[in-house]
Design a protein around this motif. Structure first.
Motif, PDB file in Angstrom:
ATOM      1  N   GLN A  73       0.823  -1.215   0.000  1.00 57.00           N
ATOM      2  CA  GLN A  73       0.000   0.000   0.000  1.00 57.00           C
ATOM      3  C   GLN A  73       0.852   1.257   0.000  1.00 57.00           C
ATOM      4  O   GLN A  73       0.503   2.263  -0.635  1.00 57.00           O
ATOM      5  N   ASN A  74       1.993   1.227   0.719  1.00 52.33           N
ATOM      6  CA  ASN A  74       2.912   2.368   0.682  1.00 52.33           C
ATOM      7  C   ASN A  74       3.443   2.606  -0.722  1.00 52.33           C
ATOM      8  O   ASN A  74       3.545   3.748  -1.178  1.00 52.33           O
ATOM      9  N   VAL A  75       3.798   1.528  -1.421  1.00 46.28           N
ATOM     10  CA  VAL A  75       4.358   1.667  -2.764  1.00 46.28           C
ATOM     11  C   VAL A  75       3.295   2.117  -3.760  1.00 46.28           C
ATOM     12  O   VAL A  75       3.574   2.859  -4.705  1.00 46.28           O
ATOM     13  N   MET A  76       2.064   1.698  -3.561  1.00 41.94           N
ATOM     14  CA  MET A  76       0.958   2.066  -4.458  1.00 41.94           C
ATOM     15  C   MET A  76       0.551   3.530  -4.340  1.00 41.94           C
ATOM     16  O   MET A  76      -0.058   4.086  -5.254  1.00 41.94           O
ATOM     17  N   GLU A  77       0.831   4.141  -3.193  1.00 46.03           N
ATOM     18  CA  GLU A  77       0.249   5.436  -2.860  1.00 46.03           C
ATOM     19  C   GLU A  77       0.464   6.491  -3.953  1.00 46.03           C
ATOM     20  O   GLU A  77      -0.486   7.151  -4.403  1.00 46.03           O
ATOM     21  N   GLY A  78       1.697   6.670  -4.385  1.00 43.40           N
ATOM     22  CA  GLY A  78       1.987   7.706  -5.377  1.00 43.40           C
ATOM     23  C   GLY A  78       1.279   7.472  -6.699  1.00 43.40           C
ATOM     24  O   GLY A  78       0.597   8.379  -7.225  1.00 43.40           O
ATOM     25  N   ARG A  92      -6.277   1.042  -9.181  1.00 44.87           N
ATOM     26  CA  ARG A  92      -5.652   0.390  -8.037  1.00 44.87           C
ATOM     27  C   ARG A  92      -5.080  -0.980  -8.408  1.00 44.87           C
ATOM     28  O   ARG A  92      -4.001  -1.356  -7.943  1.00 44.87           O
ATOM     29  N   ALA A  93      -5.796  -1.731  -9.226  1.00 43.65           N
ATOM     30  CA  ALA A  93      -5.306  -3.064  -9.593  1.00 43.65           C
ATOM     31  C   ALA A  93      -3.989  -2.967 -10.354  1.00 43.65           C
ATOM     32  O   ALA A  93      -3.050  -3.739 -10.110  1.00 43.65           O
ATOM     33  N   GLU A  94      -3.899  -2.010 -11.256  1.00 45.33           N
ATOM     34  CA  GLU A  94      -2.658  -1.816 -12.014  1.00 45.33           C
ATOM     35  C   GLU A  94      -1.526  -1.369 -11.096  1.00 45.33           C
ATOM     36  O   GLU A  94      -0.392  -1.867 -11.192  1.00 45.33           O
ATOM     37  N   ALA A  95      -1.837  -0.432 -10.182  1.00 47.33           N
ATOM     38  CA  ALA A  95      -0.817   0.067  -9.255  1.00 47.33           C
ATOM     39  C   ALA A  95      -0.348  -1.044  -8.319  1.00 47.33           C
ATOM     40  O   ALA A  95       0.838  -1.122  -7.985  1.00 47.33           O
ATOM     41  N   GLU A  96      -1.263  -1.916  -7.918  1.00 46.19           N
ATOM     42  CA  GLU A  96      -0.862  -3.013  -7.026  1.00 46.19           C
ATOM     43  C   GLU A  96       0.045  -4.000  -7.751  1.00 46.19           C
ATOM     44  O   GLU A  96       1.027  -4.481  -7.170  1.00 46.19           O
ATOM     45  N   ARG A  97      -0.266  -4.303  -9.008  1.00 50.56           N
ATOM     46  CA  ARG A  97       0.615  -5.206  -9.770  1.00 50.56           C
ATOM     47  C   ARG A  97       2.012  -4.620  -9.881  1.00 50.56           C
ATOM     48  O   ARG A  97       3.016  -5.317  -9.693  1.00 50.56           O
ATOM     49  N   GLN A  98       2.077  -3.324 -10.189  1.00 54.06           N
ATOM     50  CA  GLN A  98       3.384  -2.672 -10.295  1.00 54.06           C
ATOM     51  C   GLN A  98       4.100  -2.692  -8.944  1.00 54.06           C
ATOM     52  O   GLN A  98       5.300  -2.987  -8.868  1.00 54.06           O
ATOM     53  N   ALA A  99       3.380  -2.393  -7.874  1.00 49.47           N
ATOM     54  CA  ALA A  99       3.986  -2.324  -6.540  1.00 49.47           C
ATOM     55  C   ALA A  99       4.537  -3.680  -6.122  1.00 49.47           C
ATOM     56  O   ALA A  99       5.644  -3.772  -5.578  1.00 49.47           O
ATOM     57  N   ARG A 100       3.792  -4.729  -6.368  1.00 49.43           N
ATOM     58  CA  ARG A 100       4.280  -6.064  -5.994  1.00 49.43           C
ATOM     59  C   ARG A 100       5.504  -6.442  -6.828  1.00 49.43           C
ATOM     60  O   ARG A 100       6.432  -7.091  -6.327  1.00 49.43           O
TER      61      ARG A 100
END
Length: 257
Positions: free
Chosen positions: A113-118, A127-135
């Motif tokens: 969640q910290n990595v997704m924030e920006g 959000r789904a795209e940002a979570e894939r990138q963050a993971r």
């Protein structure tokens, strides 16, 4: 390494009666790793903070990607500079990742969640795209198995690696590291430096303020020695560490090597 990512000319900064930066000139090319070394209080961190307008400069100019950072030409001749609007400064900072001494993670959010924030808040990514990138970024820094842990459940080195992944999530053209291992226990330093080595090998343009002389010697393309707000010496690590030209550089290195 022909394209200049960062260009600084005559950068000066004063805090009250103390002039912390005294007209620093610097070019950093695409894909280059520059390590900035020097004694405590020499202006290293202040210089880094001027590069993304966390500190307002008193004189000079900083350009990233050919664009003035923090200021814009004003008036008929364009010779006068005025500070940019906050939203324009935020846009510029999107291209300049920064990793601090302290991690500044949101304690109530997991690593992912910290990595997704920006990307979610600033870039409006789904959000789904940002979570894939963050993971994916957490896997890149060796934390795939800690993605759903909270900062309080992570070691200092792991938290700093999350902070690096968070900065990378904004897809910056330039990464700034302000003594990223200074707050870590000695046994945790290596894991953070390992991630930074991998970033350097990938071609990321990096400016690293560091006391880790072994890292600077191994990874830097160039080393800048800053003392009392002035750029005293600059060159490839084998020259700065092996055959420094300036007596002040020799005296400093004799205390840290």
């Amino acid at each position: 390494m022909n394209d200049i990512v960062l260009r600084a000319r005559g950068v000066r900064k004063r805090f009250g009666d103390s002039e912390v930066l005294k007209g620093v000139d610097l070019d950093v090319a695409a894909g280059e790793v520059l390590c900035v070394i020097g004694p405590s209080g020499s202006g290293k961190s202040t210089l880094l903070r001027c590069f993304n307008h966390l500190e307002r400069i008193d004189a000079g100019r900083v350009l990233v990607g050919g664009e003035l950072v923090g200021y814009e030409p004003y008036g008929p001749s364009g010779s006068v500079l005025r500070e940019r609007r906050p939203r324009d400064i935020r846009r510029q900072r999107e291209r300049i990742g920064m990793v601090f001494q302290r991690f500044h993670l949101f304690p109530h959010r997991t690593a992912v969640q910290n990595v997704m924030e920006g990307p979610v808040v600033v870039k409006r990514r789904p959000r789904a795209e940002a979570e894939r990138q963050a993971r994916g970024l957490l896997a890149r820094v060796g934390l795939a198995d800690r993605a759903d842990h909270y900062p309080g459940q992570l070691s200092g080195g792991q938290q700093q690696r999350v902070a690096i992944a968070r900065a990378l999530a904004m897809e910056p053209t330039l990464m700034l590291f302000d003594e990223p291992t200074s707050a870590l226990d000695p046994e945790l330093v290596g894991e953070v430096l390992g991630v930074m080595r991998d970033l350097a090998r990938s071609g990321m343009t990096m400016i690293v303020v560091t006391h880790e002389m072994g890292f600077a010697r191994e990874v830097a393309d160039r080393v800048l020695f800053l003392d009392q707000g002035a750029a005293v010496e600059e060159g490839p690590p084998e020259q700065v560490f092996g055959d420094p030209r300036q007596e002040r550089t020799r005296a400093f290195l004799s205390t840290v090597l």
